[in-house]
Design a protein around this motif. Structure first.
Motif, PDB file in Angstrom:
ATOM      1  N   ASP A 120      42.191 -29.535  21.966  1.00 33.54           N
ATOM      2  CA  ASP A 120      42.447 -29.069  23.330  1.00 33.54           C
ATOM      3  C   ASP A 120      43.692 -29.741  23.903  1.00 33.54           C
ATOM      4  O   ASP A 120      44.066 -30.829  23.481  1.00 33.54           O
TER       5      ASP A 120
ATOM      6  N   ASP B  88      43.997 -30.811  27.007  1.00 34.96           N
ATOM      7  CA  ASP B  88      43.749 -31.595  28.223  1.00 34.96           C
ATOM      8  C   ASP B  88      43.505 -33.080  27.948  1.00 34.96           C
ATOM      9  O   ASP B  88      43.013 -33.796  28.807  1.00 34.96           O
TER      10      ASP B  88
ATOM     11  N   GLN C 234      41.272 -34.368  26.279  1.00 35.22           N
ATOM     12  CA  GLN C 234      39.862 -34.687  26.069  1.00 35.22           C
ATOM     13  C   GLN C 234      39.587 -34.885  24.589  1.00 35.22           C
ATOM     14  O   GLN C 234      38.562 -35.426  24.211  1.00 35.22           O
TER      15      GLN C 234
ATOM     16  N   ARG D 217      38.917 -35.050  31.583  1.00 35.22           N
ATOM     17  CA  ARG D 217      40.123 -34.255  31.598  1.00 35.22           C
ATOM     18  C   ARG D 217      41.272 -35.021  32.254  1.00 35.22           C
ATOM     19  O   ARG D 217      41.091 -35.620  33.308  1.00 35.22           O
TER      20      ARG D 217
HETATM   21 MG    MG Z   1      38.529 -29.847  28.365  1.00 38.09          MG
END
Ligand code: MG
Ligand code: UDP
Length: 345
Positions: free
Chosen positions: A93, A95, A97, A198
Motif C-alpha cells: 500500500d 500509505d 501502513q 496511516r
Molecule cells: Mg491503509
C-alpha cells in the motif's frame, strides 16, 4: 529485467505519495539490487497522477499506469502485477501502513526458496468493533472457504515470478486476491509485524465497502452457501412433513381441532424467509455468472509512463491543447489520431 518490482496501488494518495516514495527508495537502494517501482493510479480525484508523472519523468526506474476512473484496489493490483517485470514482485500500500523496511526481510526469505512471503500485521491501534468483526469474519471464512485466508495477512507480500505468472493466468473478473494468492499455492512464509497507522490521508474502506468485500470473498471461493441453502430447505421440508403427519394424527385421534392460524402464519413467514434468503444466494451466483460472461476488461487505462507525455498535451476532450500556428483548429494528426485511452484486456 530488474530483480525486484514493487507494485503500489494508489487512490487519492497525493498527501503521502512523496514520503512513501522517498522511504521506499531509501530502503531499496541499499539492497544493491536493480529494482523498478510500478505505481497504479486508480482513478484518483486528487493530484496523485501528477505526482506519479513527475516521479516517472525524473527516474527511469519509476513506471506508472493511470486508470480512467476508480476501478478498485483489486484491479489496480492486477494492473501492477501485469506491469511488473522483476524476478520478485512486492505488492504494498502507498500509505506507509506496509512498512518498506520489511522488504529486505522478505527478500531474504525469498532467497530461502519461498515463492510467497507474507507480512502479517497485528491489529494494534484498530477500533475494538472493527477488530471483533474482522476476527468473526475470518472464523466464518475458515469454516466455509475452500482456501485458507489468514487474519491480518493482507496484500503486503512478495511473490516469485512463477507465482505472479500463476496469478496472472487466472482469468476471473471478480478478483478476491486474498483468496487467489492462497489458491495458487507454492511454499509460503509468513512473519508478523506491528500494525502502523496511516501516515496521512484517509482509509477508503468504510463499513459498507468492507461488508461487500467480505461477501465477495465468501462467495468467490466456494459454493458452500448454495449447499447450505439446499440443506436448510431439506431440513425445513422434513420438519414440515413431520408436523403435517402430527396434525393428521391429531385429527384422527381427537377429531377436528380449532384451526391453528398462528401456526399457519408462523410456518408461512418462516418458509418465506428461507425462500428469499435462498433466492438471494442463488441470485448472487447468477449475478456473478452474468458478470463473468460479459468478459469486460478489469480496467481501462488512461495513460502510462509511456503514453503520458503525449496525453499531457491534450485537453480532457482529447483535443490538442497546444495552439497550432495560424490559429487553425487542432485536427487529429493522421493515423495516430487523438489517443484518449488505451484498452488493456
Ligand atoms: Mg491503509
Ligand atoms: N486503493 C486503491 N483503490 C481503491 C482503494 C484503495 O488503489 O479503490 C489503495 C490505496 O491507495 C492504498 C491501498 O489500496 O494504497 C489500501 O487502501 P487503504 O489504506 O484505504 O485501506 P486500509 O489500509 O484502510 O485497509
Amino acid at each position: 529485467m530488474p530483480q525486484i518490482s514493487i507494485v503500489v496501488p494508489c487512490y487519492n494518495e497525493s498527501e503521502v505519495i512523496e514520503t512513501f516514495h522517498t522511504t521506499l527508495v531509501g530502503v531499496l537502494e541499499p539492497t544493491g539490487r536493480s529494482f523498478e517501482i510500478c505505481y497504479v493510479d486508480d482513478g484518483s480525484g486528487d493530484h496523485t497522477r501528477v505526482h506519479l508523472q513527475q516521479l516517472a519523468s525524473a527516474d527511469p526506474r519509476i513506471r506508472y499506469t493511470s486508470f480512467s476512473r476508480n476501478f478498485g484496489k483489486e484491479s489496480a493490483m492486477l494492473a501492477g502485477l501485469r506491469m511488473a517485470q522483476g524476478d520478485a514482485v512486492v505488492v504494498m500500500d502507498a500509505d506507509l501502513q506496509h512498512p518498506p523496511h520489511l522488504i529486505p526481510r522478505m527478500l531474504e526469505l525469498r532467497e530461502h526458496g519461498y515463492d510467497q512471503v507474507v507480512a502479517q500485521r497485528d491489529r494494534a491501534g484498530e477500533g475494538a468493533v472493527r477488530t471483533g468483526l474482522s476476527r468473526a469474519y475470518y472464523r466464518l471464512v475458515r469454516r466455509f472457504m475452500e482456501v485458507e485466508v489468514i487474519d491480518g495477512a493482507g496484500d503486503f507480500r512478495l511473490l516469485s515470478r512463477r507465482a505472479v505468472d500463476a496469478i496472472l493466468a487466472l482469468p476471473e473478473s471478480n478478483r478476491f486476491s486474498k483468496g487467489l494468492f492462497s489458491w495458487i499455492g507454492f511454499d509460503t512464509a509468513t512473519f508478523p509485524y506491528e500494525n502502523a497507522l496511516r501516515a496521512a490521508g484517509q482509509s477508503k474502506w468504510g463499513g459498507r465497502r468492507l461488508l461487500n468485500y467480505g461477501i465477495d470473498g465468501l462467495l468467490s471461493f466456494n459454493s458452500r452457501p448454495l449447499r447450505l441453502a439446499v440443506h436448510t430447505g431439506l431440513w425445513l421440508f422434513l420438519s414440515a412433513l413431520v408436523y403435517a403427519l402430527w396434525i393428521v394424527a391429531n385429527v384422527l385421534v381427537d377429531g377436528v381441532d380449532t384451526p391453528g392460524y398462528a401456526t399457519l402464519i408462523t410456518v408461512m413467514v418462516g418458509m418465506g424467509g428461507v425462500q428469499i434468503a435462498t433466492l438471494g444466494v442463488i441470485g448472487e451466483y447468477v449475478g456473478r455468472i452474468y458478470h463473468e460472461s460479459k468478459r469486460r476488461p478489469h480496467y481501462i487505462v488512461r495513460e502510462t509512463d509511456r503514453t503520458g507525455r503525449t496525453d499531457r498535451t491534450r485537453g480532457s476532450d482529447g483535443r490538442a491543447e497546444i495552439p497550432l500556428p495560424g490559429g487553425a483548429p487542432a485536427l487529429p494528426a493522421g493515423p495516430v489520431g487523438p489517443r484518449i485511452g488505451e484498452r488493456n484486456w
